[in-house]
Design a protein around this motif. Structure first.
Motif, mmCIF file in Angstrom:
data_model
loop_
_atom_site.group_PDB
_atom_site.id
_atom_site.type_symbol
_atom_site.label_atom_id
_atom_site.label_comp_id
_atom_site.label_asym_id
_atom_site.label_seq_id
_atom_site.Cartn_x
_atom_site.Cartn_y
_atom_site.Cartn_z
ATOM 1 N N PHE A 351 0.872 -1.173 0.000
ATOM 2 C CA PHE A 351 0.000 0.000 0.000
ATOM 3 C C PHE A 351 0.910 1.224 0.000
ATOM 4 O O PHE A 351 2.031 1.170 0.511
ATOM 5 N N THR A 352 0.431 2.338 -0.564
ATOM 6 C CA THR A 352 1.286 3.521 -0.703
ATOM 7 C C THR A 352 0.645 4.748 -0.071
ATOM 8 O O THR A 352 -0.572 4.928 -0.120
ATOM 9 N N ILE A 353 1.518 5.598 0.512
ATOM 10 C CA ILE A 353 1.110 6.909 1.025
ATOM 11 C C ILE A 353 1.877 7.970 0.244
ATOM 12 O O ILE A 353 3.092 7.861 0.063
ATOM 13 N N THR A 354 1.175 8.987 -0.221
ATOM 14 C CA THR A 354 1.831 10.109 -0.901
ATOM 15 C C THR A 354 1.398 11.410 -0.241
ATOM 16 O O THR A 354 0.238 11.568 0.140
ATOM 17 N N ASN A 355 2.340 12.326 -0.094
ATOM 18 C CA ASN A 355 2.071 13.573 0.632
ATOM 19 C C ASN A 355 2.323 14.774 -0.277
ATOM 20 O O ASN A 355 3.416 15.315 -0.335
ATOM 21 N N GLY A 356 1.272 15.166 -0.999
ATOM 22 C CA GLY A 356 1.392 16.364 -1.830
ATOM 23 C C GLY A 356 1.335 17.631 -1.018
ATOM 24 O O GLY A 356 1.628 18.717 -1.529
ATOM 25 N N GLY A 357 0.990 17.514 0.259
ATOM 26 C CA GLY A 357 0.897 18.690 1.110
ATOM 27 C C GLY A 357 2.214 19.402 1.320
ATOM 28 O O GLY A 357 2.236 20.610 1.569
ATOM 29 N N VAL A 358 3.328 18.676 1.206
ATOM 30 C CA VAL A 358 4.630 19.320 1.407
ATOM 31 C C VAL A 358 4.902 20.339 0.311
ATOM 32 O O VAL A 358 5.746 21.229 0.470
ATOM 33 N N PHE A 359 4.196 20.237 -0.829
ATOM 34 C CA PHE A 359 4.363 21.199 -1.920
ATOM 35 C C PHE A 359 3.204 22.193 -1.975
ATOM 36 O O PHE A 359 3.127 23.005 -2.888
ATOM 37 N N GLY A 360 2.281 22.089 -0.995
ATOM 38 C CA GLY A 360 1.176 23.042 -0.933
ATOM 39 C C GLY A 360 -0.107 22.574 -1.571
ATOM 40 O O GLY A 360 -1.050 23.366 -1.707
#
Length: 436
Positions: A351-360
């Protein structure tokens, strides 16, 4: 003669692209010395020589695609002995020439002798050897790739590394320090070729950049997922107040005891594991007409590296505490930034987690990392007014979360249950301590 072959890389990788020859034809090589950089779908690897000798032939050029087991170079193990004999022979010929009579010497001065040719050849070889030494710059694969793309000579780049190894940051600094005239001079030939007329009245220049093998692989797999999976995305939002207060309370002590900082990713990783145990079909994959339910929890964490998006894997995340998860994330992220991820680091996630929040990013629909069937998207934390009850409103740090899933085996009920479970655990983070 000894052949240099493309070694076994991984079960899923059968070929690669020659990114950079670190040695030239005719160079002396030693056993264990890097001779070529190979770009694969996932990582760049440097191939070593298993023999001592001279690199007598290069059977593939930069940019060529080569398969595992294919011979790409030939090393003459007797090359050093042959060169020594030629050198000794030249010295003997020169000594013999000096012992000739004056008449013979005068005659020989009128016509070029074999000895003079030998001297010139020796000087030429010495010069080539010196050039070879100067060109064998110690540099990271990422630095070499960037230098090739920008047309920068690595020998002109100043390294800040104590060991003299040129890194990508050094190449970036060199580029930034160039004058306008230098940049124009370097790029002028390419710009002439790359200028594309838009219409008869106006023309604009464009720059064509060859896609790296990794970027091509990423593109193909993302398109493949969208074409083969019944992908759907569901959303929710999380009040991050409790997590932020808990981090603020324990961050200093956590760092003192574990030598690693407490971030949000460890909370989300633990919450994902707990939610997957409640909705096992999100921790599965489709193989033919069968569903493979996985009883282990290897969680991939998407990292935006310079070479392209990579997803290193945290192994057995269900058995690790917060400090161990944070330590793994930091190590994998550092490997990704320095292009040191191994194939093992990237294989086998469930399963994967991605964090686009670090780029806003405020909201997005992440694409599944096949053959997995689910991916969780985190987004930026934003203060928004929230209704506490019928009478009160408060500004709270809120985060939108998104779950993209494969509707072929995951129903809407399971997807919504999974995301609601994440929300509940993150808004009551102390309950994560009870999750096994």
């Amino acid at each position: 003669m000894a052949d240099i072959k493309v070694p076994e890389l991984a079960e899923s990788i059968s070929e690669g692209t020659i990114a950079q020859w670190l040695k030239k034809k005719g160079d002396q090589v030693q056993k264990g010395e890097y001779i070529v950089e190979l770009e694969t779908d996932k990582v760049n690897v440097e191939i070593i020589s298993d023999y001592d000798g001279v690199l007598t032939d290069l059977l593939a050029e930069e940019g060529d695609t080569v398969k595992v087991g294919e011979t790409i170079a030939v090393v003459s193990e007797a090359g050093s002995t042959d060169s020594e004999e030629k050198s000794n022979g030249g010295q003997k010929a020169e000594t013999g020439k000096q012992a000739e009579s004056p008449d013979e010497s005068a005659a020989s001065s009128e016509a070029p002798s074999e000895g003079s040719h030998s001297d010139k050849a020796s000087e030429s070889q010495d010069k080539e050897a010196a050039d070879g030494v100067s060109e064998r710059i110690i540099a990271s694969p990422a630095a070499r790739k960037l230098a090739r793309e920008k047309g920068i000579d690595l020998s002109q780049v100043h390294s800040k590394d104590p060991l003299g190894r040129v890194r990508k940051q050094d190449v970036d600094s060199y580029k930034a320090g160039q004058t306008v005239e230098q940049k124009t001079e370097v790029k002028k030939p390419d710009n002439v070729k790359q200028t594309v007329p838009v219409n008869s009245e106006d023309s604009k220049s464009v720059e064509r950049i060859r896609m790296s093998r990794r970027r091509q692989t990423i593109a193909n797999r993302l398109v493949e997922v969208q074409q083969t999976a019944a992908m759907l995305t569901t959303f929710n939002e999380v009040d991050m107040t409790a997590v932020m207060e808990l981090r603020k309370k324990w961050k200093d002590r956590f760092y003192e005891e574990n030598d690693v900082r407490l971030g949000f990713m460890s909370f989300f990783t633990k919450a994902v594991v707990a939610a997957l145990k409640k909705t096992p079909y999100l921790n599965a994959e489709i193989q033919g007409d069968e569903i493979v339910l996985k009883k282990f929890y290897d969680i991939g964490v998407a990292v935006a590296a310079d070479e392209g998006l990579v997803v290193p894997v945290i192994r057995d995340a269900d058995r690790k505490n917060f400090a161990e998860i944070e330590r793994d994330i930091n190590e994998l992220a550092e490997k990704a930034r320095t292009n040191k991820l191994s194939l093992k680091d990237l294989q086998g996630g469930t399963f994967t987690i991605t964090n686009g929040g670090v780029f806003g990013s405020l909201l997005s629909t992440p694409i599944i990392n096949g053959p997995q069937v689910g991916i969780l998207g985190m987004h930026t934390i934003q203060l928004r007014p929230v209704a506490i009850d019928k009478e009160r409103m408060e500004n709270r740090p809120m985060m939108y979360i998104a779950l993209s899933y494969d509707h072929r085996i995951v129903d809407g009920k399971e997807a919504v249950t999974f995301l609601k479970r994440i929300k509940d655990l993150m808004e009551d983070p102390e309950s994560l301590l009870l999750q096994g």
